[in-house]
Write a protein that holds these residues in place. Structure first.
Motif, PDB file in Angstrom:
ATOM      1  N   ASP A   1       8.648  -7.454   9.851  1.00 17.63           N
ATOM      2  CA  ASP A   1       9.804  -6.562   9.706  1.00 17.63           C
ATOM      3  C   ASP A   1       9.516  -5.269   8.764  1.00 17.63           C
ATOM      4  O   ASP A   1      10.124  -4.059   9.088  1.00 17.63           O
ATOM      5  CB  ASP A   1      10.831  -7.782   9.553  1.00 17.63           C
ATOM      6  CG  ASP A   1      11.966  -8.276  10.120  1.00 17.63           C
ATOM      7  OD1 ASP A   1      10.862  -8.226  11.119  1.00 17.63           O
ATOM      8  OD2 ASP A   1      13.134  -8.635  10.292  1.00 17.63           O
ATOM      9  N   SER A   2       8.607  -5.648   7.936  1.00 16.38           N
ATOM     10  CA  SER A   2       8.717  -3.630   7.190  1.00 16.38           C
ATOM     11  C   SER A   2       7.928  -2.982   8.318  1.00 16.38           C
ATOM     12  O   SER A   2       7.941  -1.706   8.549  1.00 16.38           O
ATOM     13  CB  SER A   2       7.052  -4.746   6.657  1.00 16.38           C
ATOM     14  OG  SER A   2       6.209  -5.285   7.032  1.00 16.38           O
ATOM     15  N   ASN A   3       7.537  -3.867  10.009  1.00 15.95           N
ATOM     16  CA  ASN A   3       6.957  -2.315  10.354  1.00 15.95           C
ATOM     17  C   ASN A   3       7.460  -2.387  11.690  1.00 15.95           C
ATOM     18  O   ASN A   3       7.480  -2.183  12.850  1.00 15.95           O
ATOM     19  CB  ASN A   3       5.644  -2.559  11.456  1.00 15.95           C
ATOM     20  CG  ASN A   3       4.453  -3.130  10.221  1.00 15.95           C
ATOM     21  OD1 ASN A   3       4.356  -2.203   9.461  1.00 15.95           O
ATOM     22  ND2 ASN A   3       3.576  -3.522  10.360  1.00 15.95           N
TER      23      ASN A   3
ATOM     24  N   MET B   1       1.086  -2.521   5.098  1.00 16.92           N
ATOM     25  CA  MET B   1       2.057  -2.241   4.343  1.00 16.92           C
ATOM     26  C   MET B   1       3.722  -2.391   4.532  1.00 16.92           C
ATOM     27  O   MET B   1       4.002  -1.658   4.528  1.00 16.92           O
ATOM     28  CB  MET B   1       2.216  -0.769   4.998  1.00 16.92           C
ATOM     29  CG  MET B   1       2.501   0.741   4.174  1.00 16.92           C
ATOM     30  SD  MET B   1       2.234   2.712   4.694  1.00 16.92           S
ATOM     31  CE  MET B   1       2.928   3.118   3.888  1.00 16.92           C
ATOM     32  N   LEU B   2       3.371  -2.585   2.244  1.00 20.59           N
ATOM     33  CA  LEU B   2       4.815  -3.260   2.545  1.00 20.59           C
ATOM     34  C   LEU B   2       5.190  -2.088   0.880  1.00 20.59           C
ATOM     35  O   LEU B   2       4.394  -1.583   0.857  1.00 20.59           O
ATOM     36  CB  LEU B   2       4.838  -4.353   1.674  1.00 20.59           C
ATOM     37  CG  LEU B   2       4.034  -5.462   2.477  1.00 20.59           C
ATOM     38  CD1 LEU B   2       4.015  -6.729   1.819  1.00 20.59           C
ATOM     39  CD2 LEU B   2       4.878  -6.101   3.762  1.00 20.59           C
TER      40      LEU B   2
ATOM     41  N   THR C   1      10.185  -7.696   4.433  1.00 21.25           N
ATOM     42  CA  THR C   1      10.990  -7.098   4.995  1.00 21.25           C
ATOM     43  C   THR C   1      11.414  -5.144   5.251  1.00 21.25           C
ATOM     44  O   THR C   1      12.386  -4.542   5.513  1.00 21.25           O
ATOM     45  CB  THR C   1      12.659  -7.552   4.055  1.00 21.25           C
ATOM     46  OG1 THR C   1      11.908  -7.347   2.662  1.00 21.25           O
ATOM     47  CG2 THR C   1      12.973  -8.234   3.903  1.00 21.25           C
ATOM     48  N   GLY C   2      10.415  -4.941   4.533  1.00 21.69           N
ATOM     49  CA  GLY C   2      10.531  -3.531   4.495  1.00 21.69           C
ATOM     50  C   GLY C   2       9.175  -3.023   4.014  1.00 21.69           C
ATOM     51  O   GLY C   2       8.046  -2.924   3.663  1.00 21.69           O
ATOM     52  N   GLY C   3       8.409  -1.606   4.263  1.00 19.33           N
ATOM     53  CA  GLY C   3       7.436  -0.727   3.912  1.00 19.33           C
ATOM     54  C   GLY C   3       7.008   0.001   4.545  1.00 19.33           C
ATOM     55  O   GLY C   3       6.648   1.091   4.322  1.00 19.33           O
TER      56      GLY C   3
END
Ligand SMILES: *Cc1c(COP(=O)(O)O)cnc(C)c1O
Length: 442
Positions: A101-103, A375-376, A419-421
């Motif tokens: 979900d980071s993407n 990538m986070l 979860t993000g990045g």
């Protein structure tokens, strides 16, 4: 300490801010099918249908969604190399996947599931109320000039540590709403700058997340043209996240993964106020029932879901009430009090909660990038501790024993939610990486 936590094997570690695993004594088998549960699988199915109805509009508003016909979804990636870097190479770890979900498109974090959903559902309701959309009408009308003129007379506001503000701000501006975001002191400057570029009004507060939410709520209460996205109580936000369950189920099936009593599924989810991990848990359990085991991850100084659920109290217990500081680099999880609605839904559903130290977040961020180029941001790595806690820690083993899983662990699947990045600016990401590299070398 204002609130005495009950006797529990994890209590001393929690109070001393040491990484630990708490097992939920109120976990109940079959709870997902209990008609008394405060959120129901039928409502999850409704949310999935709502997302489908909104998809043509989402596609019209966001060119990056053309390839998925307006669906906001993320890839499920097997942790082929990363698992070894995390120390999870033994057979007892089964298969390990990363749910990236980071993407996620549109907002670059899990908040694209909640924030975008609530804003678009609100827009649809408003357009219906104003007679711009009839039953069976084309949802893409909402991207037309008449709807934009309507939305421009209305505003949407939200309180956030960063990512929810980004998601709600992006969604609101895409439809033509005015938007105002109240940020807590932990919000990263690049998130603020990005919002300003979109024409979002940003209010910075020298206070924590709860205070930022209160400010946003107060501003909306004073003006009938302002709609408030309430991270502390919103059910729309929560149900937006739940659609991730069927998305994951489809991807696991494609990867040839069975999930049943003999093949348990463990999902590991970073937790702030609880909406994202709680919604995903409800969605996943709606698909797999008791074969799915949900564990949340929280920073050692901000374990708001852990202290509240451990307390057994119906009154919200905050991390300050037990003497913790809420200081963490994981801005997405720097939340002192959880959502009372999510607490009620999760009480019988969440298997346990583990805590993580900030330094480890940077180490894992470095490993995710160097092994698999994922990538986070620091918050997004918190769930990496999950398989280790569940498979190899003493209380993890106790959980396996209680649920008859000991012999099944080699046939288990772990899904770690990142979860993000992906929206983190390059220079900022380089700083995160450097900090991780330094910690790895020490
Ligand atoms: C918001 C957020 C979370 C936690 O979601 P909650 O709904 O607050 O529990 C985790 N990770 C990131 C990166 C986030 O932005």
């Amino acid at each position: 300490m204002n609130f005495p936590l009950p006797d529990d094997p994890a209590r001393a570690d929690v109070l001393a801010a040491r990484p630990t695993l708490w097992l939920n004594p109120n976990l109940r088998e079959g709870a997902i099918n209990d008609p008394a549960l405060a959120a129901r699988p039928e409502q999850v199915a409704q949310a999935v249908a709502n997302w489908q109805r909104l998809a043509p509009l989402l596609s019209a508003c966001f060119p990056e969604l053309a390839a998925t016909q307006g669906q906001i979804r993320s890839d499920l990636v097997e942790a082929t190399e990363l698992r070894e870097a995390l120390g999870y190479d033994g057979a007892d770890y089964g298969r390990i996947f990363i749910k990236t979900d980071s993407n996620l498109p549109v907002a670059g974090s899990v908040k694209a599931r909640g924030g975008v959903y609530e804003v678009f559902m609100h827009a649809e309701a408003l357009a219906r109320r104003e007679g711009l959309l009839n039953d069976g009408g084309d949802i893409r009308t909402l991207a037309g000039p008449e709807a934009r003129a309507l939305f421009a007379r209305h505003a949407i506001t939200v309180g956030s540590t960063g990512n929810l503000g980004l998601s709600v701000g992006v969604a609101a501006r895409a439809l033509g709403f005015r938007a105002a975001v109240h940020m807590s002191h932990d919000a990263k400057p690049w998130k603020v700058e990005r919002l300003l570029r979109l024409g979002v009004e940003v209010h910075m507060h020298e206070a924590d997340f709860t205070t930022a939410v209160d400010q946003a709520r107060a501003s909306a209460a004073a003006d009938p043209l302002v709609y408030f996205v309430d991270d502390e109580h919103s059910k729309l936000l929560f149900f937006g996240y739940t659609a991730a369950g069927s998305e994951l189920a489809g991807q696991l099936a494609e990867a040839g993964v069975d999930v049943d009593a003999a093949h348990p599924l463990f999902v590991h989810l970073p937790c702030g106020i609880g909406g994202a991990p709680g919604g995903v848990t409800l969605g996943v359990k709606s698909c797999f029932g008791d074969a799915a085991h949900a564990f949340f991850a929280e920073p050692v100084q901000s374990p708001c879901a852990l202290v509240h659920l451990m307390s057994g109290s119906r009154e919200l217990v905050s991390v300050y009430d037990v003497g913790l500081t809420n200081h963490t680099e994981a801005d997405g999880m720097a939340v002192p009090r959880m959502s009372p609605f999510v607490a009620e839904v999760m009480r019988p559903l969440v298997s346990g909660i583990f805590t993580v130290a900030d330094d480890d977040l940077f180490r894992w961020l470095h490993r995710a990038w160097t092994t698999q180029r994922i990538m986070l941001e620091p918050s997004a790595t918190a769930a990496f501790a999950g398989p280790g806690q569940v498979v190899a820690s003493p209380r993890g083993r106790e959980y396996q024993t209680r649920h008859g899983l000991g012999a099944r662990m080699k046939d288990a699947t772990h899904v770690i939610w990142t979860t993000g990045g992906s929206f983190v600016p390059k220079d900022q990401f380089e700083l995160f990486l450097a900090r991780g590299a330094q910690l790895e070398a020490a």
